[in-house]
Design a protein around this motif. Structure first.
Motif, PDB file in Angstrom:
ATOM      1  N   LYS A 282     -43.009  77.376 -20.820  1.00 18.72           N
ATOM      2  CA  LYS A 282     -41.792  77.603 -20.031  1.00 18.72           C
ATOM      3  C   LYS A 282     -41.588  76.457 -19.049  1.00 18.72           C
ATOM      4  CE  LYS A 282     -42.339  81.386 -17.862  1.00 18.72           C
ATOM      5  NZ  LYS A 282     -42.076  82.602 -17.069  1.00 18.72           N
TER       6      LYS A 282
ATOM      7  N   ARG B 164     -35.940  78.739 -13.504  1.00 14.61           N
ATOM      8  CA  ARG B 164     -34.874  77.990 -14.159  1.00 14.61           C
ATOM      9  C   ARG B 164     -33.493  78.432 -13.664  1.00 14.61           C
ATOM     10  NH1 ARG B 164     -35.091  76.215 -20.401  1.00 14.61           N
ATOM     11  NH2 ARG B 164     -33.218  74.932 -20.428  1.00 14.61           N
TER      12      ARG B 164
ATOM     13  N   GLN C 273     -41.454  70.756 -18.235  1.00 12.22           N
ATOM     14  CA  GLN C 273     -41.639  71.628 -19.390  1.00 12.22           C
ATOM     15  C   GLN C 273     -42.501  70.923 -20.412  1.00 12.22           C
ATOM     16  OE1 GLN C 273     -37.999  73.189 -21.042  1.00 12.22           O
ATOM     17  NE2 GLN C 273     -39.091  74.850 -22.041  1.00 12.22           N
TER      18      GLN C 273
ATOM     19  N   GLU D 134     -41.253  75.003 -15.562  1.00  7.27           N
ATOM     20  CA  GLU D 134     -41.823  75.462 -14.306  1.00  7.27           C
ATOM     21  C   GLU D 134     -41.419  74.555 -13.146  1.00  7.27           C
ATOM     22  OE1 GLU D 134     -46.068  75.236 -13.992  1.00  7.27           O
ATOM     23  OE2 GLU D 134     -46.193  73.253 -14.892  1.00  7.27           O
TER      24      GLU D 134
END
Length: 125
Positions: free
Chosen positions: A43, A109, A38, A45
């Motif tokens: 975001k 996530r 991150q 990933e």
């Protein structure tokens, strides 16, 4: 259950680093283990993962050919060898494990069940 990462550092572009993750407390094992990252303002990933049953690996397109995941199953360790690092690789790198079987959603996530606290990788001259 615990995942503990190490190996993050400041490195120049083109350099290499190896991240390590030690997994403990998984009395029934885990289906897959891997790495996410991150970057600030972005975001989290999925970078790479390995399925423990058959050693199948996955790499995000952005790291293919530069990063290599490996696993020491006897010592419950997973490694991420990162070569030819670029400034855009700068991020906190997290080790994550999935105990559910199957790979649907595994690079998201919510696709992982347990997380480490992360290790910072900074690529800068």
């Amino acid at each position: 259950v615990q995942l503990v990462e190490s190996g993050g550092d400041l490195v120049q572009p083109g350099g290499s680093l190896r991240l390590s993750c030690v997994a403990s407390g998984f009395t029934l094992g885990y289906y897959a283990i891997g790495w996410f990252r991150q970057a600030p303002g972005k975001k989290r990933e999925g970078v790479s993962y390995i399925v423990t049953d058959d050693e199948t690996t996955y790499y995000a397109d952005s790291v293919k050919g530069r990063f290599t995941i490996s696993r020491d199953k006897y010592n419950d360790r997973v490694y991420l060898q990162m070569d030819n690092l670029k400034p855009e690789d700068t991020a906190v790198y997290y080790c994550a494990a999935r105990v559910r079987t199957g790979v649907v959603g595994i690079t998201t996530r919510d696709g992982m069940d347990y997380w480490g606290k992360g290790t910072l990788v900074t690529v800068s001259s």
